[in-house]
Motif scaffolding. Structure first.
Motif, PDB file in Angstrom:
ATOM      1  N   THR A  38       0.834  -1.204   0.000  1.00  0.00           N
ATOM      2  CA  THR A  38       0.000   0.000   0.000  1.00  0.00           C
ATOM      3  C   THR A  38       0.866   1.250   0.000  1.00  0.00           C
ATOM      4  OG1 THR A  38      -1.763  -1.131   1.223  1.00  0.00           O
ATOM      5  CG2 THR A  38      -1.803   1.266   1.240  1.00  0.00           C
ATOM      6  N   PHE A  39       1.901   1.277   0.829  1.00  0.00           N
ATOM      7  CA  PHE A  39       2.789   2.445   0.884  1.00  0.00           C
ATOM      8  C   PHE A  39       3.493   2.656  -0.458  1.00  0.00           C
ATOM      9  CE2 PHE A  39       3.107   1.657   5.667  1.00  0.00           C
ATOM     10  CZ  PHE A  39       2.274   2.719   5.981  1.00  0.00           C
ATOM     11  N   VAL A  40       3.954   1.576  -1.089  1.00  0.00           N
ATOM     12  CA  VAL A  40       4.594   1.707  -2.404  1.00  0.00           C
ATOM     13  C   VAL A  40       3.611   2.315  -3.399  1.00  0.00           C
ATOM     14  CG1 VAL A  40       5.509   0.429  -4.385  1.00  0.00           C
ATOM     15  CG2 VAL A  40       6.319  -0.114  -2.083  1.00  0.00           C
ATOM     16  N   GLU A  41       2.396   1.782  -3.434  1.00  0.00           N
ATOM     17  CA  GLU A  41       1.387   2.325  -4.348  1.00  0.00           C
ATOM     18  C   GLU A  41       1.105   3.795  -4.044  1.00  0.00           C
ATOM     19  OE1 GLU A  41      -2.002   0.117  -5.886  1.00  0.00           O
ATOM     20  OE2 GLU A  41      -1.559  -1.414  -4.373  1.00  0.00           O
ATOM     21  N   GLU A 255      -0.539   8.495   6.855  1.00  0.00           N
ATOM     22  CA  GLU A 255      -1.809   7.898   7.277  1.00  0.00           C
ATOM     23  C   GLU A 255      -2.928   8.923   7.420  1.00  0.00           C
ATOM     24  OE1 GLU A 255      -0.759   5.618  10.749  1.00  0.00           O
ATOM     25  OE2 GLU A 255      -0.413   3.815   9.542  1.00  0.00           O
ATOM     26  N   ALA A 256      -2.580  10.201   7.533  1.00  0.00           N
ATOM     27  CA  ALA A 256      -3.591  11.256   7.612  1.00  0.00           C
ATOM     28  C   ALA A 256      -4.014  11.777   6.245  1.00  0.00           C
ATOM     29  CB  ALA A 256      -3.059  12.418   8.461  1.00  0.00           C
ATOM     30  N   ASP A 257      -3.345  11.328   5.193  1.00  0.00           N
ATOM     31  CA  ASP A 257      -3.613  11.813   3.846  1.00  0.00           C
ATOM     32  C   ASP A 257      -4.839  11.088   3.283  1.00  0.00           C
ATOM     33  OD1 ASP A 257      -3.616  12.554   1.173  1.00  0.00           O
ATOM     34  OD2 ASP A 257      -1.462  12.305   0.912  1.00  0.00           O
ATOM     35  N   PRO A 258      -5.882  11.806   2.853  1.00  0.00           N
ATOM     36  CA  PRO A 258      -7.058  11.145   2.264  1.00  0.00           C
ATOM     37  C   PRO A 258      -6.711  10.241   1.079  1.00  0.00           C
ATOM     38  CG  PRO A 258      -7.528  13.456   2.714  1.00  0.00           C
ATOM     39  CD  PRO A 258      -6.055  13.261   2.948  1.00  0.00           C
ATOM     40  N   LEU A 259      -5.677  10.602   0.324  1.00  0.00           N
ATOM     41  CA  LEU A 259      -5.269   9.770  -0.798  1.00  0.00           C
ATOM     42  C   LEU A 259      -4.790   8.410  -0.306  1.00  0.00           C
ATOM     43  CD1 LEU A 259      -4.755   9.471  -3.841  1.00  0.00           C
ATOM     44  CD2 LEU A 259      -2.455  10.366  -3.452  1.00  0.00           C
ATOM     45  N   TYR A 260      -4.022   8.392   0.767  1.00  0.00           N
ATOM     46  CA  TYR A 260      -3.547   7.129   1.336  1.00  0.00           C
ATOM     47  C   TYR A 260      -4.724   6.255   1.761  1.00  0.00           C
ATOM     48  CZ  TYR A 260      -1.886   3.782   4.751  1.00  0.00           C
ATOM     49  OH  TYR A 260      -1.671   2.618   5.448  1.00  0.00           O
ATOM     50  N   LEU A 261      -5.707   6.860   2.401  1.00  0.00           N
ATOM     51  CA  LEU A 261      -6.853   6.090   2.890  1.00  0.00           C
ATOM     52  C   LEU A 261      -7.608   5.437   1.740  1.00  0.00           C
ATOM     53  CD1 LEU A 261      -8.122   8.547   5.646  1.00  0.00           C
ATOM     54  CD2 LEU A 261      -6.716   6.499   5.943  1.00  0.00           C
ATOM     55  N   LEU A 262      -7.742   6.143   0.622  1.00  0.00           N
ATOM     56  CA  LEU A 262      -8.394   5.570  -0.556  1.00  0.00           C
ATOM     57  C   LEU A 262      -7.570   4.424  -1.146  1.00  0.00           C
ATOM     58  CD1 LEU A 262      -9.750   8.691  -2.493  1.00  0.00           C
ATOM     59  CD2 LEU A 262     -11.110   6.835  -1.517  1.00  0.00           C
ATOM     60  N   ILE A 263      -6.260   4.623  -1.244  1.00  0.00           N
ATOM     61  CA  ILE A 263      -5.392   3.596  -1.820  1.00  0.00           C
ATOM     62  C   ILE A 263      -5.367   2.355  -0.928  1.00  0.00           C
ATOM     63  CG2 ILE A 263      -2.984   3.049  -2.393  1.00  0.00           C
ATOM     64  CD1 ILE A 263      -2.762   6.008  -3.343  1.00  0.00           C
ATOM     65  N   LYS A 264      -5.365   2.558   0.375  1.00  0.00           N
ATOM     66  CA  LYS A 264      -5.406   1.433   1.322  1.00  0.00           C
ATOM     67  C   LYS A 264      -6.700   0.632   1.143  1.00  0.00           C
ATOM     68  CE  LYS A 264      -5.465   0.506   6.329  1.00  0.00           C
ATOM     69  NZ  LYS A 264      -4.473  -0.577   6.361  1.00  0.00           N
ATOM     70  N   GLU A 265      -7.822   1.327   1.061  1.00  0.00           N
ATOM     71  CA  GLU A 265      -9.106   0.653   0.861  1.00  0.00           C
ATOM     72  C   GLU A 265      -9.096  -0.125  -0.449  1.00  0.00           C
ATOM     73  OE1 GLU A 265     -13.877   1.734   0.275  1.00  0.00           O
ATOM     74  OE2 GLU A 265     -12.447   3.324   0.797  1.00  0.00           O
ATOM     75  N   GLN A 266      -8.593   0.501  -1.497  1.00  0.00           N
ATOM     76  CA  GLN A 266      -8.541  -0.139  -2.807  1.00  0.00           C
ATOM     77  C   GLN A 266      -7.630  -1.361  -2.792  1.00  0.00           C
ATOM     78  OE1 GLN A 266      -6.108   1.676  -5.893  1.00  0.00           O
ATOM     79  NE2 GLN A 266      -7.820   1.572  -7.335  1.00  0.00           N
ATOM     80  N   ARG A 267      -6.432  -1.216  -2.266  1.00  0.00           N
ATOM     81  CA  ARG A 267      -5.463  -2.313  -2.271  1.00  0.00           C
ATOM     82  C   ARG A 267      -5.983  -3.508  -1.478  1.00  0.00           C
ATOM     83  NH1 ARG A 267      -3.158  -5.831   0.668  1.00  0.00           N
ATOM     84  NH2 ARG A 267      -2.936  -4.285   2.329  1.00  0.00           N
ATOM     85  N   GLU A 268      -6.579  -3.242  -0.304  1.00  0.00           N
ATOM     86  CA  GLU A 268      -7.048  -4.337   0.542  1.00  0.00           C
ATOM     87  C   GLU A 268      -8.214  -5.087  -0.109  1.00  0.00           C
ATOM     88  OE1 GLU A 268      -7.837  -2.556   4.334  1.00  0.00           O
ATOM     89  OE2 GLU A 268      -5.705  -2.527   4.900  1.00  0.00           O
ATOM     90  N   ALA A 300     -14.234   2.383  -9.359  1.00  0.00           N
ATOM     91  CA  ALA A 300     -14.854   3.518  -8.669  1.00  0.00           C
ATOM     92  C   ALA A 300     -13.867   4.198  -7.722  1.00  0.00           C
ATOM     93  CB  ALA A 300     -16.087   3.044  -7.903  1.00  0.00           C
ATOM     94  N   LEU A 301     -13.093   3.403  -7.010  1.00  0.00           N
ATOM     95  CA  LEU A 301     -12.088   3.969  -6.106  1.00  0.00           C
ATOM     96  C   LEU A 301     -10.977   4.652  -6.895  1.00  0.00           C
ATOM     97  CD1 LEU A 301     -11.863   1.108  -3.456  1.00  0.00           C
ATOM     98  CD2 LEU A 301     -12.552   3.470  -3.004  1.00  0.00           C
TER      99      LEU A 301
END
Length: 338
Positions: A38-41, A255-268, A300-301
């Motif tokens: 997730t962090f790499v993405e 972890e506070a970045d909204p972009l990270y939260l979206l990418i985490k949701e997508q990757r998982e 969609a994500l």
């Protein structure tokens, strides 16, 4: 100094290796947890808003490349060879990234037989990837931290070993794997060494904090900061500047970045869906019939991710090539672009 950097930096970063290609990411439970993926993405999406990143990460807990399994394991360990051809046929990757080793020595002392099994497993994996027309990227295993499980580890003279009673010097076994992988010719694989720099980071931190660890619970699975360090090492191995500074501070920013939260949701979601679609046997057999819903959710994500990336690009996040010694946090803190 910043002005000099701004005026002297004229070249933008070359297109990263993973850009605009289908990527299959394989590994054991560390990859199934997947925070480092997730962090790499996230960093790739942040730093290269003009490129597309298509990563399908299907790590599987307990898995090996060696096909070995200790007697005390509750079920035969899954072996990547069992699902590899299905994964290659269904995902159709152009690049395969694989991180194995942690389970491959089955927590025993090193032996010629177990070392050969690991070598043979990685060679079979690499050959299959090449036969499918894809590039191979190997990641050496992260460290085993015996300090955190000192009540469980056993000496070399113990009658048996396993993940519940690991050999005290098991990190040396992983170091053997890393050294062997690093000697592979570039024609076979691009190899990125996680093990050596992570061990060095641990040693340096313990000069100030003797109990420091990324794997406080079991000596195996890194915490979020450990995954972030893994991601930074992977990015550097791909030729993308990524500074290792205050991991905890960087982690809070990311972890506070909204972009990270979206990418985490997508990757998982995508990892879980594709893992089941490819199918595996781990004590029991799991197989899903389709990834249609998963890919619809993914699309969609991705639309939301792209919208945020455009926002970031318009605000002028500094290009990675301009500030190779700066963290993402620092680059986000400066206006303009190079």
């Amino acid at each position: 100094m910043l002005w000099l950097l701004l005026t002297s930096c004229v070249a933008h970063a070359a297109q990263p290796l993973l850009a605009n290609k289908r990527v299959l990411w394989l590994g054991d439970s560390i990859t199934q947890a997947g925070d480092y993926v997730t962090f790499v993405e996230y960093f790739l999406e942040r730093l290269y808003p003009a490129d597309r990143f298509d990563v399908i990460s299907i790590g599987l807990a307990s898995e090996t490349a060696s096909c070995l399994s200790e007697k005390t394991h509750p079920f035969p360990r899954p072996c990547v060879q069992e699902r590899l051809q299905r994964a290659l046929a269904l995902v159709k990757p152009q690049i395969v990234v694989a991180c194995y080793g942690m389970n491959d020595g089955i927590y025993h002392p090193q032996s010629a037989e177990r070392m050969h099994a690991f070598e043979q497993g990685i060679e079979k994996l690499t050959s299959a990837v090449h036969a499918a027309g894809a590039e191979m990227i190997l990641l050496t295993p992260p460290p085993f931290d015996a300090l955190q499980v000192k009540a469980k580890v056993v000496p070399q003279s113990a009658p048996d070993f396993g993940f519940m009673a690991p050999y005290a010097g098991y990190d040396d076994v992983l170091a053997d794997y890393a050294r062997w992988e690093m000697q592979l010719p570039k024609s076979e694989a691009t190899v990125i060494d996680l093990h050596t720099p992570m061990d060095a980071y641990l040693a340096e931190q313990r000069k100030m904090e003797p109990d420091f660890s990324f794997a406080k619970k079991d000596g195996i699975h890194p915490d979020a900061a450990g995954h972030l360090l893994m991601a930074q090492i992977v990015l550097r191995g791909l030729g993308i500047p990524a500074a290792t500074g205050d991991l905890q501070a960087e982690l809070k920013i990311v972890e506070a970045d909204p972009l990270y939260l979206l990418i985490k949701e997508q990757r998982e979601a995508r990892s879980d869906g594709w893992l089941k679609y490819v199918g595996y046997t781990r004590g029991k057999t799991v197989k899903a019939d389709s990834v249609t819903e998963v890919e619809e959710r993914n699309a969609a994500l991705q639309a939301k991710i792209d919208a945020l990336r455009k926002q970031t690009s318009s605000k002028g996040l500094l290009d990675a090539s301009c500030y190779p010694t700066l963290s993402l946090r620092d680059r986000m803190g400066h206006p303009g672009s190079c």
